[in-house]
Scaffold this motif. Structure first.
Motif, PDB file in Angstrom:
ATOM      1  N   LYS A  58     -22.562  58.268 -35.616  1.00 50.79           N
ATOM      2  CA  LYS A  58     -22.457  57.730 -36.983  1.00 50.79           C
ATOM      3  C   LYS A  58     -21.911  56.302 -36.946  1.00 50.79           C
ATOM      4  CE  LYS A  58     -20.158  58.294 -41.391  1.00 50.79           C
ATOM      5  NZ  LYS A  58     -18.990  58.815 -42.064  1.00 50.79           N
ATOM      6  N   LEU A  59     -20.833  56.089 -36.185  1.00 49.39           N
ATOM      7  CA  LEU A  59     -20.222  54.759 -36.125  1.00 49.39           C
ATOM      8  C   LEU A  59     -21.174  53.727 -35.515  1.00 49.39           C
ATOM      9  CD1 LEU A  59     -16.617  55.756 -34.996  1.00 49.39           C
ATOM     10  CD2 LEU A  59     -17.289  54.823 -37.221  1.00 49.39           C
ATOM     11  N   LEU A  60     -21.859  54.116 -34.456  1.00 52.48           N
ATOM     12  CA  LEU A  60     -22.779  53.178 -33.812  1.00 52.48           C
ATOM     13  C   LEU A  60     -23.996  52.907 -34.695  1.00 52.48           C
ATOM     14  CD1 LEU A  60     -22.496  54.399 -30.126  1.00 52.48           C
ATOM     15  CD2 LEU A  60     -21.392  52.415 -31.190  1.00 52.48           C
ATOM     16  N   SER A  61     -24.422  53.902 -35.446  1.00 49.63           N
ATOM     17  CA  SER A  61     -25.518  53.712 -36.382  1.00 49.63           C
ATOM     18  C   SER A  61     -25.108  52.730 -37.488  1.00 49.63           C
ATOM     19  CB  SER A  61     -25.931  55.056 -36.974  1.00 49.63           C
ATOM     20  OG  SER A  61     -26.967  54.883 -37.885  1.00 49.63           O
ATOM     21  N   LEU A  62     -23.881  52.886 -37.992  1.00 53.40           N
ATOM     22  CA  LEU A  62     -23.369  51.949 -39.005  1.00 53.40           C
ATOM     23  C   LEU A  62     -23.277  50.535 -38.435  1.00 53.40           C
ATOM     24  CD1 LEU A  62     -20.533  53.999 -40.756  1.00 53.40           C
ATOM     25  CD2 LEU A  62     -22.638  53.147 -41.792  1.00 53.40           C
ATOM     26  N   ARG A  63     -22.855  50.426 -37.195  1.00 51.04           N
ATOM     27  CA  ARG A  63     -22.784  49.109 -36.545  1.00 51.04           C
ATOM     28  C   ARG A  63     -24.174  48.471 -36.509  1.00 51.04           C
ATOM     29  NH1 ARG A  63     -22.385  49.143 -30.339  1.00 51.04           N
ATOM     30  NH2 ARG A  63     -24.474  49.835 -30.831  1.00 51.04           N
ATOM     31  N   ASP A  64     -25.182  49.270 -36.171  1.00 51.27           N
ATOM     32  CA  ASP A  64     -26.557  48.764 -36.137  1.00 51.27           C
ATOM     33  C   ASP A  64     -27.028  48.370 -37.536  1.00 51.27           C
ATOM     34  OD1 ASP A  64     -26.485  49.264 -33.422  1.00 51.27           O
ATOM     35  OD2 ASP A  64     -27.684  51.111 -33.551  1.00 51.27           O
ATOM     36  N   ASP A  65     -26.640  49.166 -38.536  1.00 51.55           N
ATOM     37  CA  ASP A  65     -27.011  48.844 -39.918  1.00 51.55           C
ATOM     38  C   ASP A  65     -26.382  47.520 -40.361  1.00 51.55           C
ATOM     39  OD1 ASP A  65     -28.429  51.190 -39.989  1.00 51.55           O
ATOM     40  OD2 ASP A  65     -26.935  52.293 -41.181  1.00 51.55           O
ATOM     41  N   ILE A  66     -25.158  47.289 -39.954  1.00 56.71           N
ATOM     42  CA  ILE A  66     -24.481  46.028 -40.292  1.00 56.71           C
ATOM     43  C   ILE A  66     -25.227  44.845 -39.666  1.00 56.71           C
ATOM     44  CG2 ILE A  66     -22.382  44.666 -39.864  1.00 56.71           C
ATOM     45  CD1 ILE A  66     -20.823  47.316 -40.253  1.00 56.71           C
ATOM     46  N   GLU A  67     -25.691  45.022 -38.439  1.00 61.53           N
ATOM     47  CA  GLU A  67     -26.463  43.956 -37.788  1.00 61.53           C
ATOM     48  C   GLU A  67     -27.755  43.684 -38.546  1.00 61.53           C
ATOM     49  OE1 GLU A  67     -25.948  41.584 -35.470  1.00 61.53           O
ATOM     50  OE2 GLU A  67     -23.931  42.347 -35.795  1.00 61.53           O
ATOM     51  N   LYS A  68     -28.379  44.733 -39.078  1.00 57.84           N
ATOM     52  CA  LYS A  68     -29.608  44.556 -39.868  1.00 57.84           C
ATOM     53  C   LYS A  68     -29.311  43.784 -41.147  1.00 57.84           C
ATOM     54  CE  LYS A  68     -31.795  48.701 -38.060  1.00 57.84           C
ATOM     55  NZ  LYS A  68     -32.040  50.128 -38.291  1.00 57.84           N
ATOM     56  N   VAL A  69     -28.159  44.068 -41.764  1.00 64.86           N
ATOM     57  CA  VAL A  69     -27.763  43.317 -42.961  1.00 64.86           C
ATOM     58  C   VAL A  69     -27.596  41.846 -42.592  1.00 64.86           C
ATOM     59  CG1 VAL A  69     -25.915  42.961 -44.659  1.00 64.86           C
ATOM     60  CG2 VAL A  69     -26.691  45.283 -44.132  1.00 64.86           C
ATOM     61  N   ARG A  70     -26.946  41.574 -41.473  1.00 66.92           N
ATOM     62  CA  ARG A  70     -26.762  40.187 -41.018  1.00 66.92           C
ATOM     63  C   ARG A  70     -28.110  39.499 -40.806  1.00 66.92           C
ATOM     64  NH1 ARG A  70     -21.372  39.335 -39.483  1.00 66.92           N
ATOM     65  NH2 ARG A  70     -20.361  41.190 -38.668  1.00 66.92           N
ATOM     66  N   GLU A  71     -29.033  40.212 -40.182  1.00 65.53           N
ATOM     67  CA  GLU A  71     -30.355  39.631 -39.908  1.00 65.53           C
ATOM     68  C   GLU A  71     -31.118  39.336 -41.206  1.00 65.53           C
ATOM     69  OE1 GLU A  71     -32.297  42.370 -37.262  1.00 65.53           O
ATOM     70  OE2 GLU A  71     -30.813  42.027 -35.677  1.00 65.53           O
ATOM     71  N   ARG A  72     -31.041  40.265 -42.162  1.00 65.39           N
ATOM     72  CA  ARG A  72     -31.746  40.063 -43.449  1.00 65.39           C
ATOM     73  C   ARG A  72     -31.167  38.890 -44.231  1.00 65.39           C
ATOM     74  NH1 ARG A  72     -31.581  45.828 -43.974  1.00 65.39           N
ATOM     75  NH2 ARG A  72     -29.851  45.591 -45.416  1.00 65.39           N
ATOM     76  N   CYS A  73     -29.880  38.623 -44.029  1.00 64.10           N
ATOM     77  CA  CYS A  73     -29.203  37.568 -44.788  1.00 64.10           C
ATOM     78  C   CYS A  73     -28.962  36.317 -43.942  1.00 64.10           C
ATOM     79  CB  CYS A  73     -27.863  38.082 -45.303  1.00 64.10           C
ATOM     80  SG  CYS A  73     -27.974  39.507 -46.384  1.00 64.10           S
ATOM     81  N   ALA A  74     -29.681  36.174 -42.884  1.00 59.88           N
ATOM     82  CA  ALA A  74     -29.430  35.095 -41.929  1.00 59.88           C
ATOM     83  C   ALA A  74     -29.454  33.708 -42.554  1.00 59.88           C
ATOM     84  CB  ALA A  74     -30.435  35.171 -40.787  1.00 59.88           C
ATOM     85  N   ASN A  75     -30.262  33.508 -43.575  1.00 61.55           N
ATOM     86  CA  ASN A  75     -30.367  32.174 -44.169  1.00 61.55           C
ATOM     87  C   ASN A  75     -29.379  31.956 -45.315  1.00 61.55           C
ATOM     88  OD1 ASN A  75     -31.577  33.944 -45.894  1.00 61.55           O
ATOM     89  ND2 ASN A  75     -33.424  32.718 -46.235  1.00 61.55           N
ATOM     90  N   ARG A  76     -28.465  32.894 -45.523  1.00 62.18           N
ATOM     91  CA  ARG A  76     -27.469  32.770 -46.598  1.00 62.18           C
ATOM     92  C   ARG A  76     -26.127  32.325 -46.029  1.00 62.18           C
ATOM     93  NH1 ARG A  76     -28.984  38.132 -50.019  1.00 62.18           N
ATOM     94  NH2 ARG A  76     -31.137  37.549 -50.416  1.00 62.18           N
ATOM     95  N   SER A  77     -25.209  32.003 -46.919  1.00 56.48           N
ATOM     96  CA  SER A  77     -23.882  31.548 -46.476  1.00 56.48           C
ATOM     97  C   SER A  77     -23.119  32.710 -45.820  1.00 56.48           C
ATOM     98  CB  SER A  77     -23.085  31.016 -47.667  1.00 56.48           C
ATOM     99  OG  SER A  77     -22.708  32.085 -48.522  1.00 56.48           O
ATOM    100  N   SER A  78     -22.179  32.357 -44.972  1.00 58.84           N
ATOM    101  CA  SER A  78     -21.394  33.393 -44.286  1.00 58.84           C
ATOM    102  C   SER A  78     -20.590  34.222 -45.286  1.00 58.84           C
ATOM    103  CB  SER A  78     -20.482  32.766 -43.238  1.00 58.84           C
ATOM    104  OG  SER A  78     -19.594  31.865 -43.845  1.00 58.84           O
ATOM    105  N   HIS A  79     -20.156  33.583 -46.378  1.00 53.21           N
ATOM    106  CA  HIS A  79     -19.417  34.307 -47.414  1.00 53.21           C
ATOM    107  C   HIS A  79     -20.313  35.359 -48.077  1.00 53.21           C
ATOM    108  CE1 HIS A  79     -16.409  35.051 -50.461  1.00 53.21           C
ATOM    109  NE2 HIS A  79     -17.321  34.841 -51.411  1.00 53.21           N
ATOM    110  N   MET A  80     -21.553  35.002 -48.336  1.00 47.32           N
ATOM    111  CA  MET A  80     -22.487  35.932 -48.963  1.00 47.32           C
ATOM    112  C   MET A  80     -22.820  37.088 -48.014  1.00 47.32           C
ATOM    113  SD  MET A  80     -26.097  35.089 -50.811  1.00 47.32           S
ATOM    114  CE  MET A  80     -25.411  34.436 -52.312  1.00 47.32           C
ATOM    115  N   ILE A  81     -22.984  36.771 -46.741  1.00 42.51           N
ATOM    116  CA  ILE A  81     -23.248  37.812 -45.731  1.00 42.51           C
ATOM    117  C   ILE A  81     -22.081  38.787 -45.675  1.00 42.51           C
ATOM    118  CG2 ILE A  81     -23.591  38.266 -43.261  1.00 42.51           C
ATOM    119  CD1 ILE A  81     -25.026  35.523 -43.133  1.00 42.51           C
ATOM    120  N   GLN A  82     -20.870  38.234 -45.656  1.00 45.78           N
ATOM    121  CA  GLN A  82     -19.659  39.061 -45.614  1.00 45.78           C
ATOM    122  C   GLN A  82     -19.595  39.981 -46.832  1.00 45.78           C
ATOM    123  OE1 GLN A  82     -17.643  38.795 -42.983  1.00 45.78           O
ATOM    124  NE2 GLN A  82     -16.154  40.295 -43.662  1.00 45.78           N
ATOM    125  N   ASP A  83     -19.921  39.457 -48.001  1.00 44.93           N
ATOM    126  CA  ASP A  83     -19.921  40.274 -49.226  1.00 44.93           C
ATOM    127  C   ASP A  83     -20.931  41.415 -49.127  1.00 44.93           C
ATOM    128  OD1 ASP A  83     -17.921  38.833 -50.410  1.00 44.93           O
ATOM    129  OD2 ASP A  83     -19.256  37.631 -51.691  1.00 44.93           O
TER     130      ASP A  83
END
Length: 182
Positions: free
Chosen positions: A89-114
């Motif tokens: 579960k934890l490793l799957s969530l970690r992978d999901d977080i990376e996908k969120v980062r990838e989808r938001c790559a062109n946005r500000s770091s603050h927006m990615i963090q949110d």
């Protein structure tokens, strides 16, 4: 050849452990230089490094670190095993977080963090990314503890593991894995 028996600054006697290490160093030097132009005779033919340092055989066999009492160790192990049970579960969530980062790559770091914090809040992490990072760290520590407790491997051997282990099978088809460490 002279091995000092006092501390160089204070002149106080050295501990038995320090003394035995110095005597052993001399013994190793003697073995290393055997057969060279600098060879010398074994420095204490009727004795040993332990004896000269004042260490009895019974002292040398005693572990320096006390064992964790069984009842305490069981609780620690169960706690670590709980993290191991949640690893997928934890490793799957970690992978999901990376996908969120990838989808938001062109946005500000603050927006990615949110976005990441909102996602983690949805799946039950109130303190969001900080709490999740602590959970991952505890998972890592739990894995180390379980490996150390169940294999007999030493911590420095575990820390020096090389990637790419190999395996072999015996005549009955049983698979054996090998690890290599520095």
């Amino acid at each position: 050849l002279k091995v000092g028996r006092g501390h160089k600054n204070t002149g106080k006697p050295l501990s038995k452990t320090r003394l035995v290490h110095r005597f052993i160093a001399v013994e190793r030097l003697q073995k290393t230089l055997a057969g060279t132009a600098h060879q010398f005779a074994y420095p204490w033919p009727e004795s040993s490094a332990n004896y000269l340092a004042g260490i009895k055989k019974s002292d040398a066999l005693k572990p320096k670190t006390e064992l964790i009492p069984d009842d305490v160790f069981v609780r620690i192990f169960q706690y670590a095993n709980g993290y191991l049970q949640r690893a997928n579960k934890l490793l799957s969530l970690r992978d999901d977080i990376e996908k969120v980062r990838e989808r938001c790559a062109n946005r500000s770091s603050h927006m990615i963090q949110d976005k990441i914090n909102n996602y983690l809040k949805e799946v039950g992490y109130q303190d969001k990314l900080n709490q999740f990072k602590k959970e991952l760290k505890l998972l890592e520590s739990s894995c180390w503890l379980i490996i150390l407790a169940t294999t007999g491997i030493r911590i420095h051997e575990l820390g020096g593991l090389k990637a790419g282990s190999y395996h072999t099978r015996d005549d009955d088809g049983e698979k054996y894995y090998f690890i290599e460490s520095t």
